[in-house]
Design an enzyme around this catalytic site. Sequence first.
Site, PDB file in Angstrom:
ATOM      1  N   LYS A 173      -1.500  -5.280   8.883  1.00 34.38           N
ATOM      2  CA  LYS A 173      -2.630  -4.599   8.248  1.00 34.38           C
ATOM      3  C   LYS A 173      -3.592  -3.993   9.270  1.00 34.38           C
ATOM      4  CE  LYS A 173      -2.829  -7.656   4.192  1.00 34.38           C
ATOM      5  NZ  LYS A 173      -2.338  -6.908   3.053  1.00 34.38           N
TER       6      LYS A 173
ATOM      7  N   GLU B  23     -13.022  -7.532   6.453  1.00 36.57           N
ATOM      8  CA  GLU B  23     -13.359  -6.310   5.730  1.00 36.57           C
ATOM      9  C   GLU B  23     -14.590  -6.534   4.891  1.00 36.57           C
ATOM     10  OE1 GLU B  23     -10.274  -4.937   3.095  1.00 36.57           O
ATOM     11  OE2 GLU B  23      -9.067  -4.243   4.776  1.00 36.57           O
TER      12      GLU B  23
ATOM     13  N   ARG C  51       8.189   1.054   0.658  1.00 35.15           N
ATOM     14  CA  ARG C  51       9.314   0.785  -0.249  1.00 35.15           C
ATOM     15  C   ARG C  51       8.996   1.393  -1.606  1.00 35.15           C
ATOM     16  NH1 ARG C  51       6.231  -2.853  -3.087  1.00 35.15           N
ATOM     17  NH2 ARG C  51       5.057  -4.325  -1.806  1.00 35.15           N
TER      18      ARG C  51
HETATM   19  P1  ADP Z   1      -1.580  -7.789  -0.172  1.00 33.65           P
HETATM   20  O1  ADP Z   1      -0.885  -7.116   0.942  1.00 33.65           O
HETATM   21  O2  ADP Z   1      -1.539  -9.269  -0.065  1.00 33.65           O
HETATM   22  O3  ADP Z   1      -1.182  -7.281  -1.529  1.00 33.65           O
HETATM   23  P2  ADP Z   1      -3.922  -6.094  -0.142  1.00 33.65           P
HETATM   24  O4  ADP Z   1      -4.599  -5.806   1.131  1.00 33.65           O
HETATM   25  O5  ADP Z   1      -3.027  -5.052  -0.725  1.00 33.65           O
HETATM   26  O6  ADP Z   1      -3.125  -7.465   0.015  1.00 33.65           O
HETATM   27  O7  ADP Z   1      -4.986  -6.501  -1.235  1.00 33.65           O
HETATM   28  C1  ADP Z   1      -4.592  -7.024  -2.485  1.00 33.65           C
HETATM   29  C2  ADP Z   1      -5.734  -6.952  -3.473  1.00 33.65           C
HETATM   30  O8  ADP Z   1      -6.903  -7.609  -2.930  1.00 33.65           O
HETATM   31  C3  ADP Z   1      -6.226  -5.561  -3.784  1.00 33.65           C
HETATM   32  O9  ADP Z   1      -5.465  -4.946  -4.773  1.00 33.65           O
HETATM   33  C4  ADP Z   1      -7.654  -5.819  -4.206  1.00 33.65           C
HETATM   34  O10 ADP Z   1      -7.675  -6.300  -5.540  1.00 33.65           O
HETATM   35  C5  ADP Z   1      -8.087  -6.952  -3.326  1.00 33.65           C
HETATM   36  N1  ADP Z   1      -8.807  -6.477  -2.111  1.00 33.65           N
HETATM   37  C6  ADP Z   1      -8.255  -6.111  -0.949  1.00 33.65           C
HETATM   38  N2  ADP Z   1      -9.194  -5.707  -0.061  1.00 33.65           N
HETATM   39  C7  ADP Z   1     -10.378  -5.829  -0.674  1.00 33.65           C
HETATM   40  C8  ADP Z   1     -11.741  -5.584  -0.292  1.00 33.65           C
HETATM   41  N3  ADP Z   1     -12.070  -5.136   0.927  1.00 33.65           N
HETATM   42  N4  ADP Z   1     -12.704  -5.823  -1.207  1.00 33.65           N
HETATM   43  C9  ADP Z   1     -12.407  -6.279  -2.442  1.00 33.65           C
HETATM   44  N5  ADP Z   1     -11.163  -6.547  -2.846  1.00 33.65           N
HETATM   45  C10 ADP Z   1     -10.138  -6.331  -1.994  1.00 33.65           C
END
Ligand code: ADP
Length: 616
Positions: free
Chosen positions: A116, A200, A297
């Site tokens: 990430k 973040e 993917r």
């Molecule tokens: P993963 O790779 O585990 O799926 P992501 O980074 O895609 O993780 O985040 C998954 C979910 O977490 C997002 O769809 C959102 O709901 C929540 N999320 C991620 N980053 C943030 C953020 N900075 N603030 C609020 N919610 C977040």
Amino acid sequence: MLESLLIANRGEIARRIIRTARRLGVRTVAVYSDADAQMPFVREADLAERIGPAPARESYLDGAKILAAAAKTKARAIHPGYGFLSENADFAEAVERAGLIWVGAPPGAIRAMGLKDAAKKLMQDAGVPVTPGYLGDDQSPERLKSEADRIGYPVLIKAVAGGGGKGMRRVEAAGSFGEALASCRREAAASFGDDRVLIEKYIANPRHIEVQVFGDHHGNIVHLFERDCSMQRRYQKVIEEAPAPGMDDTTRAALTGAAVKAARAVGYVGAGTIEFIADASDGLRADRIWFMEMNTRLQVEHPVTEAITGQDLVEWQLRAASGEKLPKAQDQLFIDGWAMEARLYAENPSAGFLPSTGRIAHLNLPANIRVDSAVEQGDLVSPYYDPMIAKLIVHAATRPAAAEKLANACRTVEVWPVKTNAGFLARAAADPNFVRGGVDTGFIERHAARVIPASEPGRDAIAAAAAALLPKNGDGPWQALAGFRLAGAPDPRVAVEIGGEVHIAEPVAAGAVREIAGDRVLFLDGGAWPFSTPQPKAAGETGTDDGAILAPMPGTVILVEAVKGKAAKRGQRLLVLEAMKMEYILVAPFDGTVVDLTVKTGSQVEEGALLARIER
Ligand code: ADP
């Protein structure tokens, strides 16, 4: 076009890929573990190869076994589906080294987007807006804490190697940062073997919006618009839709433009998704949407994009992998209507969403909509893999029409005895807040009481089961214990045993009633309830073996006809009990003598109390 394709996956996505491959005349090879030998995808492929025992590590995640299966079956290409090895760059390289075509993302892009923090840096450099935060190498707790303080709480700690919603901790205030960091690191080390994290800004009322991108080997990259996957539970998607509610042309242009830029930055080929997070506290705005990560993917939720664009994304993948140009240019792609997808899982929402595995004795999925299912009636939901039963996909002219169609589809799902989240999906899709225009990712948590069905049957289910018990012409009153009165007008209510309790209800026909392996099951609004005529131990014609006449429920004895020491014939009325304004006739279970009589007219009795006993 490819001449043959091995699918290194299982379940609904394997079936989905087989469908398109067959239409394009591509020979298909399934690989399967012992747990899946009887599954539909194995039957449906042209050839099937066993690759090992049930645990994924020894089968679907074992790249060497999959390559051996490809060699043995002379497959020319490998499609990884999603999950398993789909984002494993080493495997992708091994496939290419073996001289096979990899129908997945280029290994370099998988690597670039795999972590990430590195992905975010890459995007930042490419001019794509990323969530404000800290991505540095200095991983000391002191530095991370001071960065969190600088960003401002709440913050989100994310494992750089995380995925699937794991390895994330929300921190509300500086005081709890240290503890959250330690726990996030432990989980990251255990789940991903890498305890590095990034910090973040936690976005308030966040919406998850992602853009479908596609690249070919000729340098073309297009997007196929966006999906909104904000309906989540614990960072896992529940309902996805396309397009995103509230998206205007300017914001869409900014978002899709950033996505194409991101895909170009990693030389992307094939199907990919760029995920963004939007601060929707003030509607969707271009300057409040940030890059979150790229999934290299095909996504679970790709069908909603297929529905609004009229394209087959698996066909696009196969064409791109075989060296063809993308089927459409950007200016040939349009959004038509609205699509939604619900993920039907074998799980029990009213018991904390625990997976519910086992054989599906009865399966009836909605007709007239697209259903991508993993199983058929009689198949097993195995504890080894993701317990997805099917994806229900609807397409309509407008968003409200799509939501209504989806709710109706979920309501008509019939699965037994495995439990499903259909009732929960139906409530979520019909929720006025959702219907009105989209939700943020915290919606389900905030409204759990409203969208998670109770574990006990509600009034409607009780009334519907009661209706199913109404005596048909020719039945005596004891068959249903319905409408029987010693005097006066017939009582319209019916006694029914449902959810482990006896209820008396006004019958209202609803739902569907099925006879499944000796059980009568009511399917209503996505829920499944076995029910029966109450069989109190000594009531009706079925008495207990030991001749005990027990009170079927708490009530008052209103008539005693039994006489201690006297003979009673099988079926002869002994006592009448009034309970919940219904009268219960308690009869002799067999020919015998009344040896015990503990009540008289007017006695109040508890449920299960011994009222009388007959001896043969
Ligand atoms: P993963 O790779 O585990 O799926 P992501 O980074 O895609 O993780 O985040 C998954 C979910 O977490 C997002 O769809 C959102 O709901 C929540 N999320 C991620 N980053 C943030 C953020 N900075 N603030 C609020 N919610 C977040």
